[in-house]
Design an enzyme around this catalytic site. Structure first.
Site, PDB file in Angstrom:
ATOM      1  N   TRP A  90       0.966  -1.064  -0.193  1.00 28.20           N
ATOM      2  CA  TRP A  90      -0.328   0.252  -0.250  1.00 28.20           C
ATOM      3  C   TRP A  90       1.030   0.915  -0.165  1.00 28.20           C
ATOM      4  O   TRP A  90       0.939   2.200  -0.858  1.00 28.20           O
ATOM      5  CB  TRP A  90      -1.208  -0.169   1.581  1.00 28.20           C
ATOM      6  CG  TRP A  90      -2.091  -1.201   1.112  1.00 28.20           C
ATOM      7  CD1 TRP A  90      -2.261  -2.275   2.091  1.00 28.20           C
ATOM      8  CD2 TRP A  90      -2.857  -1.771  -0.263  1.00 28.20           C
ATOM      9  NE1 TRP A  90      -2.991  -3.979   1.435  1.00 28.20           N
ATOM     10  CE2 TRP A  90      -3.359  -3.336   0.598  1.00 28.20           C
ATOM     11  CE3 TRP A  90      -3.236  -0.777  -0.616  1.00 28.20           C
ATOM     12  CZ2 TRP A  90      -4.321  -3.627  -0.752  1.00 28.20           C
ATOM     13  CZ3 TRP A  90      -3.893  -1.658  -1.867  1.00 28.20           C
ATOM     14  CH2 TRP A  90      -4.304  -3.503  -1.397  1.00 28.20           C
ATOM     15  N   ASP A 119      -1.601   6.416   6.206  1.00 32.64           N
ATOM     16  CA  ASP A 119      -3.281   5.800   5.970  1.00 32.64           C
ATOM     17  C   ASP A 119      -3.176   5.027   6.463  1.00 32.64           C
ATOM     18  O   ASP A 119      -1.883   3.450   7.081  1.00 32.64           O
ATOM     19  CB  ASP A 119      -2.291   4.721   4.770  1.00 32.64           C
ATOM     20  CG  ASP A 119      -3.718   4.293   4.204  1.00 32.64           C
ATOM     21  OD1 ASP A 119      -4.473   3.776   4.691  1.00 32.64           O
ATOM     22  OD2 ASP A 119      -2.865   3.462   3.171  1.00 32.64           O
ATOM     23  N   LYS A 171     -12.519  -2.096   6.944  1.00 31.98           N
ATOM     24  CA  LYS A 171     -11.847  -2.642   7.692  1.00 31.98           C
ATOM     25  C   LYS A 171     -12.343  -2.884   9.428  1.00 31.98           C
ATOM     26  O   LYS A 171     -12.990  -3.540  10.272  1.00 31.98           O
ATOM     27  CB  LYS A 171     -10.144  -2.644   8.039  1.00 31.98           C
ATOM     28  CG  LYS A 171      -9.740  -3.234   6.282  1.00 31.98           C
ATOM     29  CD  LYS A 171      -8.245  -2.598   5.809  1.00 31.98           C
ATOM     30  CE  LYS A 171      -8.451  -3.108   4.589  1.00 31.98           C
ATOM     31  NZ  LYS A 171      -8.087  -3.814   3.915  1.00 31.98           N
TER      32      LYS A 171
END
Lengths: 361, 361
Positions: free
Chosen positions: B103, B172, B196
């Site tokens: 990511w 993030d 999530k």
């Protein structure tokens, strides 16, 4: 369903009751997965089946040939205002825009923010956007012609699309997608925020022809590139699963319960016809869009004064008729009668309007 | 709920059962509106209450002061990879990036696509991202430091955040937001795809400090500007209503059922502790992340060989334990134990793992 109202919201808007019931019934255990649709992996067979079915139904309903790809993008139609010029005007090309109201104006603004050369080839701003321009001369070398097929705020709609010859049309069809069959022959791309005719908020359907996909430049951010979505079946990153699932069920309802877009179109014409005929026969209510430009989706009208309009909207809610207030930018009243708002709702509305006129007129 | 499974998916992931039940129960008639949450207008009092409550709960849970705004943006964390450099590096500034896996690498790529000057000040690529870099020297004049607080694929997590001094961190936090209390003192911005720890797919929470908002340039597309979202309470255009509503309910569950982030943190440490202790005591299973860098959210592990891993995942599903396959890019196994996956699920998983070892080891 005693406790449900007739929903005339402009968007988010009514969804078919049977779709809502199916979502509800399977909400804790989707397709035997033991998980909610909101909990399953987008990389699972379960979700593959959902998104692929939504794509296939879209292709069947709109009779799309294999030149077209069906994508699901986040950010609503407003994100498309940005993505369209970014993807198709990267090499100094220019595009033609038709301005028919608030949404077209915003699309134009987002092209201009990016310093993309565009030409406004027609506008109905001279009469406060109450009509659809005709006999438009397009630029010979335009990369595309952009238009808004239906205008929710002013209640106007292209009865038929202009002839753009070899120039592909890029159409914001947020408020009338799947409401009628489409002749795709001059259409390069359609985009539609889902929250009016095909689903809940949170996803925009994009239907794009291969020759437009071929124009997408490589050096733009991944999430702003149509190629990213086309190459990964809209799953480069996690898609808005719940919204796509709801679209799938709405499309199933369109195919299997309604019977396709010809039948949907006939129902929509009947609904709008009932309302416009009533408005035209009244001296109390007045339709605001020009005849010939009237929307089959959003019926805009006025009462004799603002005070009566306010009372009308409030009394309507008491009578289980919701969402009749006009857009805050223009005032007045508006009945949005998308696919999922049935004839019974329209008949009940007209009965109420008659009654309201008798007691207030 | 006999037919529900224990859900160890990496995302979309498990949601609290009570949240799912509340959504289900009110799905045809939200808050007495006579409409579904998917049908109400985002301009209604009903939805105002939803989004404002979600914002207020976020502020209370993370103890945010008035410098911070809470926004809801579409496009997932991947869209933030693009928006962060676009919004904060418009005048030739440079930023520091820490690379801890897939990511972070994508975030770096999206800055580079835009030709923004960035420096990769630390990376754990030398050991296949199995650890979190420490003792990082940041650039004196960096506009921000970007990092990924938790790495779902490799199962690593910053146990504590680096000291970036006066440089604001942009984090993030997609996979560990609301899993533990945060010291916000050096944090300029947090972003988190909801799917999530806090909701379904289709919305990204952005928490942004005023001094970063003040840096946003005017000449960027509206939907890519944090200022657009901050100025309109995330309702410049139609927001993803259902996803925001689900977040609201998850945050309510965190506050009122769990009792806040300190308590959530204690539960999460207990869950991860049980699993890592079991893995460390086993000669059959092997945890793959370095001690000291291990994620409390995604526990990655291997079995003696690929064939056994495949059997393990299949047998687990037969035992109502889903989502244990590792990310397709690295293989192996992974148990994602976000907030909504409880201790009972972890205990059942460990029992199954013991049993599987006995029959296969």
């Amino acid at each position: 369903m005693q406790d449900r109202i007739h929903n005339f919201n402009a968007g988010p808007a009514a969804l078919p009751l049977t779709v809502l019931e199916e979502i509800k019934d399977s909400f804790l255990n989707f397709a035997g997965s033991g998980m909610s649709i909101t909990e399953i992996s987008h990389r699972s067979k379960w979700f593959d089946d959902v998104i692929n079915d939504a794509v296939e139904r879209t292709k069947r309903l709109l009779k799309l040939d294999d030149q077209y790809k069906v994508l699901f993008v986040q950010g609503g139609a407003s994100m498309q205002f940005c993505m369209v010029p970014l993807n198709f005007l990267s090499n100094g090309e220019s595009a033609d825009y038709i301005n028919t109201g608030t949404w077209s104006t915003k699309a134009i603004k987002e092209a201009q923010i990016q310093n993309k050369p565009i030409t406004i080839v027609a506008s109905s701003e001279d009469k406060k956007f109450c009509y659809i321009p005709r006999d438009i001369a397009f630029s010979q070398d335009a990369a595309y012609v952009h238009l808004t097929s239906n205008n929710t705020i002013k209640g106007t709609q292209f009865a038929s699309l202009p002839d753009t010859g070899k120039i592909p049309m890029v159409i914001d069809m947020s408020s009338d997608i799947m409401s009628r069959p489409m002749d795709m022959s001059h259409i390069g791309m359609i985009y539609a925020g889902a929250q009016k005719n095909i689903g809940p908020a949170g996803v925009c359907m994009v239907i794009i022809r291969q020759d437009l996909l071929d124009r997408v430049p490589e050096n733009i951010p991944s999430l702003l590139s149509y190629a990213t979505f086309a190459n990964k079946n809209s799953m480069y990153n996690t898609p808005p699963c719940f919204s796509i699932y709801t679209i799938q069920l709405v499309l199933k309802w369109l195919e299997e319960t309604i019977g396709g877009l010809e039948k949907m179109d006939a129902i929509n014409r009947q609904k709008a016809g009932l309302l416009y005929d009533f408005l035209d026969g009244s001296s109390f209510y007045r339709a605001t869009a020009e005849k010939g430009s009237r929307s089959l989706m959003n019926v805009t009208f006025r009462l004799p004064d603002d005070g009566l309009e306010k009372t009308f909207v409030a009394k309507a809610i008491e009578n289980h008729l919701g969402g009749l207030k006009g857009h805050r930018s223009v005032g007045g009243c508006r009945a949005s009668i998308y696919n999922a708002t049935g004839i019974a709702a329209v008949n009940d509305l007209i009965s109420f309007m008659k009654q309201f006129e008798q007691t207030s007129g």
